[in-house]
Structures are given as structure tokens and as C-alpha cells.
Design a protein around this motif. Sequence first.
Motif, mmCIF file in Angstrom:
data_model
loop_
_atom_site.group_PDB
_atom_site.id
_atom_site.type_symbol
_atom_site.label_atom_id
_atom_site.label_comp_id
_atom_site.label_asym_id
_atom_site.label_seq_id
_atom_site.Cartn_x
_atom_site.Cartn_y
_atom_site.Cartn_z
ATOM 1 N N VAL A 87 11.440 75.916 -32.421
ATOM 2 C CA VAL A 87 12.243 77.094 -32.124
ATOM 3 C C VAL A 87 13.611 76.759 -31.561
ATOM 4 N N GLY A 88 13.779 75.565 -31.036
ATOM 5 C CA GLY A 88 15.106 75.132 -30.588
ATOM 6 C C GLY A 88 15.700 76.008 -29.523
ATOM 7 N N ARG A 89 16.951 76.452 -29.710
ATOM 8 C CA ARG A 89 17.695 77.166 -28.664
ATOM 9 C C ARG A 89 17.994 78.623 -29.021
ATOM 10 N N ARG A 90 17.139 79.266 -29.772
ATOM 11 C CA ARG A 90 17.338 80.679 -30.066
ATOM 12 C C ARG A 90 17.156 81.509 -28.793
ATOM 13 N N PRO A 91 17.627 82.752 -28.778
ATOM 14 C CA PRO A 91 17.515 83.561 -27.558
ATOM 15 C C PRO A 91 16.077 83.739 -27.068
ATOM 16 N N GLU A 92 15.114 83.806 -27.972
ATOM 17 C CA GLU A 92 13.739 84.034 -27.555
ATOM 18 C C GLU A 92 13.245 82.948 -26.602
ATOM 19 N N PRO A 93 13.521 81.667 -26.882
ATOM 20 C CA PRO A 93 13.098 80.655 -25.914
ATOM 21 C C PRO A 93 13.798 80.818 -24.562
ATOM 22 N N GLY A 94 15.039 81.329 -24.568
ATOM 23 C CA GLY A 94 15.736 81.562 -23.314
ATOM 24 C C GLY A 94 15.032 82.615 -22.475
ATOM 25 N N LEU A 95 14.605 83.686 -23.125
ATOM 26 C CA LEU A 95 13.874 84.729 -22.403
ATOM 27 C C LEU A 95 12.526 84.199 -21.910
ATOM 28 N N LEU A 96 11.897 83.388 -22.739
ATOM 29 C CA LEU A 96 10.642 82.766 -22.337
ATOM 30 C C LEU A 96 10.871 81.851 -21.127
ATOM 31 N N LEU A 155 20.922 80.154 -15.413
ATOM 32 C CA LEU A 155 20.626 80.494 -16.807
ATOM 33 C C LEU A 155 20.671 81.986 -17.110
ATOM 34 N N CYS A 156 20.367 82.801 -16.138
ATOM 35 C CA CYS A 156 20.257 84.245 -16.360
ATOM 36 C C CYS A 156 21.501 84.860 -17.006
ATOM 37 N N PRO A 157 22.699 84.596 -16.502
ATOM 38 C CA PRO A 157 23.878 85.237 -17.104
ATOM 39 C C PRO A 157 24.055 84.882 -18.596
ATOM 40 N N GLN A 158 23.939 83.619 -18.933
ATOM 41 C CA GLN A 158 24.159 83.248 -20.337
ATOM 42 C C GLN A 158 23.040 83.712 -21.238
ATOM 43 N N ILE A 159 21.809 83.714 -20.754
ATOM 44 C CA ILE A 159 20.687 84.138 -21.600
ATOM 45 C C ILE A 159 20.689 85.652 -21.771
ATOM 46 N N LEU A 160 20.879 86.393 -20.684
ATOM 47 C CA LEU A 160 20.789 87.858 -20.770
ATOM 48 C C LEU A 160 22.015 88.485 -21.422
#
Length: 163
Positions: A87-96, A155-160
Motif C-alpha cells: 500500500v505504500g504511502r497512500r492516504p489510507e495508511p496515513g489514517l491507519l 503527522l496529523c496536519p499533513q495526513i488530515l
Amino acid sequence: MNGITLVLRALHHGERHLAQELAAVAERHRTDHEIHHVATDLAAWSREHTQRLSDAAPHYGLDLSGPPDPSSGDLLTTFRAKASEAVGRRPEPGLLLLRDLRELHLDAAENSLHWEMLAQAAQAGRDDTLLSLASSCHPQTLRQMRWTNTMIKTLCPQILTGL
């Protein structure tokens, strides 16, 4: 069973759980090297805390020994590592990752409260052994909390906002 034994049991369970969760997060986010390596190191702290609690328990009439943590080479670990790579660095892994960090933080906070309770009881009962145990382990638990909090803030600002 007295209050100290209840706290020892809860703390042993909490540290074992946190060690397992940190190891799982390290594997799940294997492609993020900072998360992987720091979570692996922090899991070792909780495993050490678990062992030290097990070692102290017989003095209080408890047996906190149990089966060791699952090996890192099992099928589920391998699957998690491959899924993380896929899955690499897609947004879904960031939310996870944010969810995982939040859960780790809450688990560490619960352990921190138990360490504080144990220290207070040890101090009141003039139990130098338990006070020494809490005094040496609790600061590491606080550092686990600071790490999760710092990672969430970073991480929150860049992911959200990147959704």
C-alpha cells in the motif's frame, strides 16, 4: 487479593498488551522507517517491564508468568509486512497510522496511571522494591507517551489536510 496485586496484574497485562501492539504497529508500518524502528525499540521496553513485573510478582503471591509473545516470524507478521509494502504511502495508511498512534498513546497512558498508582501504594506501604520498580519503569512509559504524542502532532496536519 489486595489492591497492590490488582495493580500488578493490570500493569502486567497492560505492558504485555502495549508490547504486542507496538510490535504490530512496527510491522504494519514497516515502510515508514522511523515508525518501524522506534516502535520496535519501545516494544522492547514494555517487554522488559512485563518481565520485571513477573519477577516481582511471587513476593506478592502472584504468578504472572505466561506464554511468551508470539514469534516475529509467524505468518501474520509476514502478511502484515507484505501488505504494508503493497500500500505504500497512500492516504489510507496515513489514517491507519494516526489511529494506531492514538491507540498506542491511550494504552501507554493507562499504563502510566497504573505505574503511578503502584508507586503511590509502594510509598505508602514503605515497599522499596516496588517503588524502585515503578521509579525505573514509569519514566520509559512516559517517554512512550511523548513519542506517540509528538508523532501525532507532526503527522496529523499533513495526513488530515492531504485527504
